[in-house]
Design a protein around this motif. Sequence first.
Motif, PDB file in Angstrom:
ATOM      1  N   PHE A 212      12.021  20.178  33.252  1.00 62.04           N
ATOM      2  CA  PHE A 212      11.983  19.617  34.603  1.00 62.04           C
ATOM      3  C   PHE A 212      10.559  19.350  35.069  1.00 62.04           C
ATOM      4  N   ASP A 213       9.563  20.031  34.505  1.00 64.25           N
ATOM      5  CA  ASP A 213       8.185  19.848  34.950  1.00 64.25           C
ATOM      6  C   ASP A 213       7.407  18.859  34.071  1.00 64.25           C
ATOM      7  N   ASP A 214       8.119  18.100  33.225  1.00 63.87           N
ATOM      8  CA  ASP A 214       7.483  17.023  32.470  1.00 63.87           C
ATOM      9  C   ASP A 214       7.592  15.758  33.317  1.00 63.87           C
ATOM     10  N   TYR A 215       6.633  15.582  34.222  1.00 64.31           N
ATOM     11  CA  TYR A 215       6.764  14.532  35.229  1.00 64.31           C
ATOM     12  C   TYR A 215       6.562  13.134  34.671  1.00 64.31           C
ATOM     13  N   GLU A 216       5.788  13.027  33.600  1.00 62.99           N
ATOM     14  CA  GLU A 216       5.633  11.708  32.978  1.00 62.99           C
ATOM     15  C   GLU A 216       6.957  11.259  32.367  1.00 62.99           C
ATOM     16  N   ALA A 217       7.647  12.192  31.696  1.00 66.62           N
ATOM     17  CA  ALA A 217       8.959  11.864  31.139  1.00 66.62           C
ATOM     18  C   ALA A 217       9.961  11.559  32.253  1.00 66.62           C
ATOM     19  N   CYS A 218       9.839  12.288  33.356  1.00 65.17           N
ATOM     20  CA  CYS A 218      10.735  12.054  34.493  1.00 65.17           C
ATOM     21  C   CYS A 218      10.538  10.655  35.063  1.00 65.17           C
ATOM     22  N   LEU A 219       9.281  10.254  35.217  1.00 64.12           N
ATOM     23  CA  LEU A 219       8.990   8.917  35.734  1.00 64.12           C
ATOM     24  C   LEU A 219       9.441   7.836  34.752  1.00 64.12           C
ATOM     25  N   ARG A 220       9.213   8.058  33.468  1.00 66.70           N
ATOM     26  CA  ARG A 220       9.662   7.085  32.468  1.00 66.70           C
ATOM     27  C   ARG A 220      11.184   6.943  32.514  1.00 66.70           C
ATOM     28  N   ASP A 221      11.855   8.052  32.713  1.00 62.22           N
ATOM     29  CA  ASP A 221      13.312   8.024  32.808  1.00 62.22           C
ATOM     30  C   ASP A 221      13.758   7.222  34.026  1.00 62.22           C
ATOM     31  N   CYS A 222      13.061   7.415  35.141  1.00 64.75           N
ATOM     32  CA  CYS A 222      13.372   6.636  36.351  1.00 64.75           C
ATOM     33  C   CYS A 222      13.195   5.141  36.092  1.00 64.75           C
ATOM     34  N   ILE A 223      12.097   4.795  35.437  1.00 59.37           N
ATOM     35  CA  ILE A 223      11.809   3.386  35.160  1.00 59.37           C
ATOM     36  C   ILE A 223      12.847   2.799  34.204  1.00 59.37           C
ATOM     37  N   GLU A 224      13.240   3.581  33.205  1.00 58.42           N
ATOM     38  CA  GLU A 224      14.239   3.106  32.255  1.00 58.42           C
ATOM     39  C   GLU A 224      15.575   2.827  32.963  1.00 58.42           C
ATOM     40  N   LYS A 225      15.959   3.726  33.860  1.00 56.92           N
ATOM     41  CA  LYS A 225      17.211   3.529  34.595  1.00 56.92           C
ATOM     42  C   LYS A 225      17.133   2.308  35.490  1.00 56.92           C
ATOM     43  N   ILE A 226      15.951   2.053  36.066  1.00 54.75           N
ATOM     44  CA  ILE A 226      15.784   0.857  36.891  1.00 54.75           C
ATOM     45  C   ILE A 226      15.947  -0.397  36.042  1.00 54.75           C
ATOM     46  N   GLY A 227      15.390  -0.340  34.819  1.00 54.60           N
ATOM     47  CA  GLY A 227      15.502  -1.492  33.924  1.00 54.60           C
ATOM     48  C   GLY A 227      16.931  -1.797  33.528  1.00 54.60           C
ATOM     49  N   LYS A 228      17.744  -0.733  33.418  1.00 53.70           N
ATOM     50  CA  LYS A 228      19.134  -0.934  33.051  1.00 53.70           C
ATOM     51  C   LYS A 228      19.951  -1.480  34.214  1.00 53.70           C
TER      52      LYS A 228
END
Length: 228
Positions: A212-228
């Motif tokens: 949960f504290d890997d914020y770069e991965a969290c942000l990348r995940d947010c961006i990926e979901k936006i792309g989908k």
Amino acid sequence: MKRGHFIPGTLPAVILAVILAVLLQGCRGGGLVFKGTHESQDATLLQKLSEKYPEMDFRCTGRTEGAVHDIEAGDGTIFPAWTAAKSKGEFQVLEYYLEEWLAAQGYYDSLVEYLEEQGYSFEYRDYNHYDRHFEFRLGPLDSGEELENAAKAISFAKEEFDGLRRDFEYSTGQSDIMLYFHGSFTIDGEEHFGMFHISMGENETWNLDYPFDDYEACLRDCIEKIGK
């Protein structure tokens, strides 16, 4: 309508409206606020707080705003608290003890100073005590460098919190702490929102493939979901 005349159906409608108004007045934050005398509310709040923070003493200051009561902890922290209905007639205590304690330690001042130094902004809102949050304004995340810098800003918030956490746990006896921040960012000029956990409660689940504290991965995940 002439005085003294009774219109069929009017009185029941008035009574219903009054009852509805009372219920709506008590409905905050997704639950029905516990009613009763101030004394019974005080007793319930103090009992619930002592159960949650067994090493800390609390008292009611006598200042109230509707169902919200000001509570003073033994460490001098004053914070709003109230009780809300749970299922089967149980009540939960809702309070901003941790948040007000962090503010007293200069936590938010340090966070704001860091964000401003890095060129970020923030928003800190309080909706009638019942919905309060600190929001990162991270700006555009259209490049790897922007994403990395945004993740560092959130990581700073966690590092500062971790430096204070042991003191709070020791003085209160509470180690099951959940703290999260809201955040906004833009992708291709369009604004989006996310939520970033600074601390996860023991009973909380993350349900993702990275910490949960890997914020770069969290942000990348947010961006990926936006792309989908």
